[in-house]
Design an enzyme around this catalytic site. Structure first.
Site, PDB file in Angstrom:
ATOM      1  N   CYS A 239       0.815  -1.213   0.000  1.00 51.56           N
ATOM      2  CA  CYS A 239       0.000   0.000   0.000  1.00 51.56           C
ATOM      3  C   CYS A 239       0.847   1.262   0.000  1.00 51.56           C
ATOM      4  O   CYS A 239       0.304   2.363   0.129  1.00 51.56           O
ATOM      5  CB  CYS A 239      -0.910   0.013   1.233  1.00 51.56           C
ATOM      6  SG  CYS A 239      -2.095  -1.342   1.295  1.00 51.56           S
TER       7      CYS A 239
ATOM      8  N   ARG B  52      -6.871   3.865  -2.022  1.00 50.04           N
ATOM      9  CA  ARG B  52      -7.013   2.459  -1.647  1.00 50.04           C
ATOM     10  C   ARG B  52      -7.015   2.293  -0.137  1.00 50.04           C
ATOM     11  O   ARG B  52      -7.860   1.573   0.421  1.00 50.04           O
ATOM     12  CB  ARG B  52      -5.880   1.655  -2.264  1.00 50.04           C
ATOM     13  CG  ARG B  52      -5.877   0.189  -1.858  1.00 50.04           C
ATOM     14  CD  ARG B  52      -4.622  -0.498  -2.349  1.00 50.04           C
ATOM     15  NE  ARG B  52      -4.645  -1.928  -2.051  1.00 50.04           N
ATOM     16  CZ  ARG B  52      -3.659  -2.749  -2.308  1.00 50.04           C
ATOM     17  NH1 ARG B  52      -2.546  -2.295  -2.855  1.00 50.04           N
ATOM     18  NH2 ARG B  52      -3.760  -4.037  -2.018  1.00 50.04           N
TER      19      ARG B  52
END
Length: 305
Positions: A198, A244
């Protein structure tokens, strides 16, 4: 007498031409040498790094290199010239990188050797003209370079911190009970750790490779335009990863830890990577429109003058 001389000249070495299969034999021997050199590397990549989601783009990059080289192979064969000095120098540099990388199990050097070796082979075969024809596969193969973990960690830590801080501040302003400690986000009763996946780095590498391929396929000629789009890709990838993380934090808060850790996590990554690509295409369209508008304004001013 003239007939006798002509018959003798036809048999002289200068008059004889190389058989039609000679160039193909040369290419086959070079391909065999490259295979012997790099097949062990690709075998190790297939068993190791390419099984990791962080390096999963490697096989696709290799396939694209082969495909783009095949697409322009006829043009390459028609090229004339040779640059043996520059080509030999590049091959020597590549071989030294390969020997050090292979012997020391240092993948970044071993995989980096592909670029100078390939460039050197192209220069020796067809010179600078040949390199101009196949410059893209020679450069694009650099996306298969496997970077060391310490280098990745040095880059991902600040990216994870930026993504964490932006996510926490945004969700806090939206009224969510959220805080962070380092790269761990506490949202409600749940914790969400910002992992390397991420951080944005993996998406940056993948998006850069796809973006460069996109610019190559549509054959944009403006250097400034291409440089602007490529320079914007890391920021687009980072923004996509922030979205995200925010999405996963909201899913975890509203539906629980299991939902955030389930397949939704992977689906969010795929969806936002597609969104990042869409942003690249939109940016390209905006730059195209802006460039056309600027050119029209310049022409109008010239006509008015």
């Amino acid at each position: 007498m003239n007939n006798i001389l002509d018959h003798a000249n036809s048999k002289s070495p200068a008059a004889r031409t190389a058989p039609a299969w000679a160039p193909w034999l040369e290419f086959a021997l070079i391909a065999l040498g490259l295979a012997v050199m790099f097949l062990p590397t690709y075998y190790d990549l297939a068993r190791g790094p390419w099984t990791n989601p962080h390096e999963a783009h490697g096989p696709f990059v290799f396939a694209i290199v082969i495909g783009t080289a095949v697409a322009r192979w006829k043009q390459f064969l028609a090229a004339r010239g040779s640059a043996p000095v520059a080509g030999t120098f590049a091959i020597v540099v590549g071989v030294l990188l390969y020997i050090v990388g292979r012997s020391q199990e240092f993948l970044v050097l071993e995989t980096s050797a592909q670029v100078p070796v390939l460039v050197g082979v192209l220069l020796c075969l067809k010179g600078w003209q040949g390199l101009r024809i196949l410059w893209f596969p020679a450069a694009f193969i650099a996306f298969t370079i496997v970077w060391p973990n310490w280098f990745i960690d040095r880059l991902t830590l600040p990216l994870k911190q930026v993504a964490t801080n932006f996510t926490v501040s945004t969700l806090y302003n939206w009224g969510y009970p959220v805080s962070s400690t380092g790269v761990v986000i506490m949202v409600g009763a749940y914790q969400l750790q910002v992992a390397d996946a991420c951080s944005g780095l993996n998406t940056i590498i993948s998006l850069m490779s796809v973006g460069v391929l996109y610019l190559y396929m549509i054959a944009r000629t403006g250097f400034l335009r291409n440089a602007l789009i490529i320079a914007a890709m890391p920021f687009i990838a980072l923004a996509a990863n922030v979205l995200r993380i925010m999405g996963l934090a909201l899913i975890t808060y509203h539906f629980g830890q299991a939902a955030g850790d389930s397949f939704i996590h992977q689906f969010a990554g795929l969806f936002l990577f597609a969104a990042a690509l869409a942003l690249v295409f939109m940016l390209d369209a905006v730059v195209e429109h802006a460039g056309g508008l600027i050119r029209r304004l310049i022409n109008l001013r010239r006509q008015a003058a």
